[in-house]
Design an enzyme around this catalytic site. Sequence first.
Site, PDB file in Angstrom:
ATOM      1  N   ASN A   8       0.879  -1.170   0.000  1.00 38.54           N
ATOM      2  CA  ASN A   8       0.000   0.000   0.000  1.00 38.54           C
ATOM      3  C   ASN A   8       0.916   1.219   0.000  1.00 38.54           C
ATOM      4  O   ASN A   8       1.465   1.581   1.030  1.00 38.54           O
ATOM      5  CB  ASN A   8      -0.875  -0.063   1.262  1.00 38.54           C
ATOM      6  N   ARG A  90      -2.525  -2.101  -3.518  1.00 40.90           N
ATOM      7  CA  ARG A  90      -3.674  -1.206  -3.448  1.00 40.90           C
ATOM      8  C   ARG A  90      -3.477  -0.124  -4.513  1.00 40.90           C
ATOM      9  O   ARG A  90      -2.454   0.542  -4.553  1.00 40.90           O
ATOM     10  CB  ARG A  90      -3.713  -0.547  -2.077  1.00 40.90           C
ATOM     11  N   HIS A 178     -12.358   4.046  -0.918  1.00 38.93           N
ATOM     12  CA  HIS A 178     -12.339   3.175   0.279  1.00 38.93           C
ATOM     13  C   HIS A 178     -13.067   1.860   0.018  1.00 38.93           C
ATOM     14  O   HIS A 178     -13.562   1.214   0.948  1.00 38.93           O
ATOM     15  CB  HIS A 178     -12.992   3.868   1.510  1.00 38.93           C
ATOM     16  N   ARG A 238      -8.286  17.011   4.504  1.00 38.40           N
ATOM     17  CA  ARG A 238      -9.023  17.309   3.257  1.00 38.40           C
ATOM     18  C   ARG A 238     -10.364  17.958   3.575  1.00 38.40           C
ATOM     19  O   ARG A 238     -10.979  17.637   4.589  1.00 38.40           O
ATOM     20  CB  ARG A 238      -9.247  16.024   2.459  1.00 38.40           C
ATOM     21  N   GLU A 376      -8.068  -3.733   5.118  1.00 34.97           N
ATOM     22  CA  GLU A 376      -7.923  -3.599   3.657  1.00 34.97           C
ATOM     23  C   GLU A 376      -6.824  -4.528   3.128  1.00 34.97           C
ATOM     24  O   GLU A 376      -6.935  -5.059   2.023  1.00 34.97           O
ATOM     25  CB  GLU A 376      -7.598  -2.132   3.310  1.00 34.97           C
TER      26      GLU A 376
END
Length: 389
Positions: A8, A90, A178, A238, A376
Amino acid sequence: MDTILVVNAGSSSLKFEVFAIADGLKKLLRGQMEGIGTAPRLHIKGSDGQVLAENAHAPNDVPDLITAMRFVGAWLREHHEGRLVAVGHRVVHGGPDYDRPILLDEAVLTDLERLVPLAPLHQPNNLAPIRAVLERRPDLPQIACFDTSFHRGHSLVASHYAIPEHFFEEGVRRYGFHGLSYEYVAGKLHDVAPGIANGRVIVAHLGSGASMCALLGGKSIESTLGFTALDGLPMGTRCGQIDPGVILYLLQQLGMAPKEVENLLYKDSGLKGLSGVSNDVRALLASDDPRAAFALEHFVHRIGLNAGMLAAALGGLDAFVFTAGIGENSPVLRARIAAKLEWLGAKIDPARNAAGELDISTPDSKVRLYVVPTDEELMIARHTLALLN
Ligand code: AMP
């Protein structure tokens, strides 16, 4: 022992995990090279938490992701006995076409490089280690798992912005992100609460990136994220949903350069920008600065509003699931968010919430409230194994 490496890669860090393929998948170790190009540090821990490596490097020794990947590869070859049979990556953006994980080759990689303009801050970092491995070990199967794939079943209505159609054709769509986290949680829910998993569920992935997803019968039908990872909820740094007129104002009236606006929206907004204190919810909860409290109040407010929107998309709500760093670890924020769901029939059980149990709702709550830790990396390892087989 055959193993799978999961990678990742972000802008300044490379996270990785190694899984053994034995009766399914068993996590062997997890690590991270952080501070790439500035203050590189490699940390690696075994499955039981013991420290396997803790090395600082000179910035010039690890200037970029490709050298970071080489360091990780060298460490694994020297210290790890397994036989690496595949690498799962990922990749943030699969564009309109990649609706599932895919075995990478030169043609696919070139195709994914074309999507860089859709995710300029993430996609190049995700792809750099793939190219590095492809050049060194072209025989080693590599699989890309996309954050967008799980949302590819959204209806056309949900996927559109109200701008002329040709933009949609050119890729300006509401994608949602996501997806690997939501796919994992949807699967877990199917195991632990199958009745609920087939119903109307909102999953709130609340970490340094944050979004929510509406699941109907285990499939994503709506998301708070859209074309980029900026939309929807305010995040650590963000902005979340913002009137596009604000961007025009920044560019035209204040004369900000596009790059300055990008930095503002991605790196200096959200909880950090609003509080002026921190992007980290732990620091905000511990602070006595009123701006920290205000930023958290805004975060909870926006989650409540977006939950109403997703409940409307689902035509009602059977369960709300908390996941990721904040969702899994902050009973205080879970309680405050649950209060925003009371009008939908949700009632939180304070003791169960404090204990972080799977089901944190009261027996008479009409909407079940769950805490489901996401994974994940395991999702990527599962996809990688499935494609290998
Ligand atoms: P993630 O991106 O999923 O790793 O989540 C990272 C975020 O989770 C951090 O920025 C923290 O704000 C938040 N977090 C982690 N642990 C806690 C905690 N115990 N209480 C509140 N927030 C937490």
